[in-house]
Design a protein around this motif. Structure first.
Motif, short mmCIF file in Angstrom:
data_model
loop_
_atom_site.label_atom_id
_atom_site.label_comp_id
_atom_site.label_asym_id
_atom_site.label_seq_id
_atom_site.Cartn_x
_atom_site.Cartn_y
_atom_site.Cartn_z
N UNK A 28 -42.93 2.14 -38.16
CA UNK A 28 -42.01 2.22 -37.06
C UNK A 28 -42.51 3.26 -36.04
N UNK A 29 -42.85 4.24 -36.47
CA UNK A 29 -43.52 5.51 -35.74
C UNK A 29 -44.78 4.91 -34.90
N UNK A 49 -35.32 -3.42 -33.42
CA UNK A 49 -35.58 -4.64 -33.84
C UNK A 49 -36.48 -4.85 -35.25
N UNK A 50 -37.40 -4.04 -35.20
CA UNK A 50 -38.27 -4.08 -36.37
C UNK A 50 -37.69 -3.34 -37.69
N UNK A 51 -36.70 -2.29 -37.43
CA UNK A 51 -36.16 -1.68 -38.32
C UNK A 51 -35.18 -2.54 -39.02
N UNK A 52 -34.41 -3.29 -38.13
CA UNK A 52 -33.28 -4.24 -38.65
C UNK A 52 -33.95 -5.29 -39.33
N UNK A 53 -35.06 -5.80 -39.04
CA UNK A 53 -36.03 -6.72 -39.69
C UNK A 53 -36.30 -6.24 -41.09
N UNK A 54 -36.88 -5.01 -41.07
CA UNK A 54 -37.08 -4.42 -42.53
C UNK A 54 -35.76 -4.27 -43.39
N UNK A 55 -34.60 -3.83 -42.76
CA UNK A 55 -33.23 -3.96 -43.48
C UNK A 55 -32.91 -5.18 -44.14
N UNK A 56 -32.96 -6.05 -43.43
CA UNK A 56 -32.66 -7.39 -43.66
C UNK A 56 -33.70 -8.06 -44.71
N UNK A 57 -34.89 -7.69 -44.64
CA UNK A 57 -35.82 -7.79 -45.77
C UNK A 57 -35.61 -7.48 -47.16
N UNK A 85 -43.30 1.82 -27.29
CA UNK A 85 -42.20 2.39 -26.92
C UNK A 85 -41.15 2.17 -27.77
N UNK A 86 -40.07 2.77 -27.41
CA UNK A 86 -38.89 3.02 -28.21
C UNK A 86 -38.21 1.73 -28.28
N UNK A 87 -38.35 0.84 -27.47
CA UNK A 87 -37.54 -0.36 -27.46
C UNK A 87 -37.82 -1.52 -28.52
N UNK A 88 -39.02 -1.25 -29.16
CA UNK A 88 -39.28 -2.15 -30.37
C UNK A 88 -38.93 -1.59 -31.68
N UNK A 89 -38.60 -0.32 -31.72
CA UNK A 89 -38.33 0.41 -32.93
C UNK A 89 -36.96 -0.44 -33.89
#
Length: 202
Positions: A98-99, A112-120, A106-110
């Motif tokens: 994520x970092x 959506x990717x984190x939520x994808x991990x959490x749903x994973x 940029x911060x806008x991608x953080x």
């Protein structure tokens, strides 16, 4: 840039971050606030602040937390597995990815990717400690997963992750999600009304 800033301390292992993240981002969007993303090592925070990991809780506490997860799942319309296959696991590489994504895109991608991990973790029974799984998740967000993993999997990024966790505890964080606004700590996805109120008061 908005003068309203929230430092968001989170873990990609937490069901409460999974549940609360979407509403938090609606709140900050409506408030035109800036989010500073700080993924942290939740198990280390528990060890160093007197918290108890889920697996070490008493059966009564585990049962109640499971019921609460299901209540929130039903209320929010967000599916959740009662017993995810890969929880807990080492979340360092996921956080470092994520970092790296933020550094590159940029911060806008953080989020959506984190939520994808959490749903994973909580929906799809994926192991987010595995590089191949993380690369696939990044590709699902239109990112170059292999390149970002190369950037993420370094001693310097691990140090940065560790330092972010230390910073969180210095700010009073003992669990996630935690939100700091003007030095004032708000803890828990069920405290988002107070986060919203704090941002509106700016």
């Amino acid at each position: 840039m908005s003068s309203k800033t929230v430092t968001f301390y989170f873990s990609v292992l937490s069901p409460w971050v999974y549940f609360g993240g979407p509403r938090f981002h609606e709140i900050v969007r409506d408030a035109q606030a800036t989010v500073l993303y700080r993924p942290i090592d939740l198990l280390r925070v528990f060890r160093e602040t007197g918290g108890t990991p889920l697996a070490a809780m008493s059966p009564a506490r585990q049962a109640f937390r499971a019921r609460e997860r299901q209540r929130w799942s039903d209320w929010l319309g967000m599916p959740v597995n009662a017993k995810p296959a890969h929880h807990p696991v080492d979340e360092a590489l996921a956080a470092q990815l994520l970092m790296a994504a933020e550094d590159t895109h940029g911060s806008a991608v953080v989020w959506p990717l984190a939520q994808r991990m959490l749903a994973g973790v909580w929906v799809h029974d994926l192991d987010i400690s595995q590089a191949s799984t993380l690369a696939q998740m990044a590709r699902g967000e239109g990112l170059d997963g292999d390149a970002l993993l190369t950037q993420a999997d370094t001693p310097a990024m691990r140090t940065r992750f560790d330092n972010g966790t230390t910073e969180a505890m210095a700010a009073g964080v003992f669990g996630v999600p935690s939100f700091v606004i003007d030095g004032d700590l708000h803890f828990g996805q069920d405290r988002l009304d107070f986060v919203e109120r704090a941002l509106r008061s700016h």
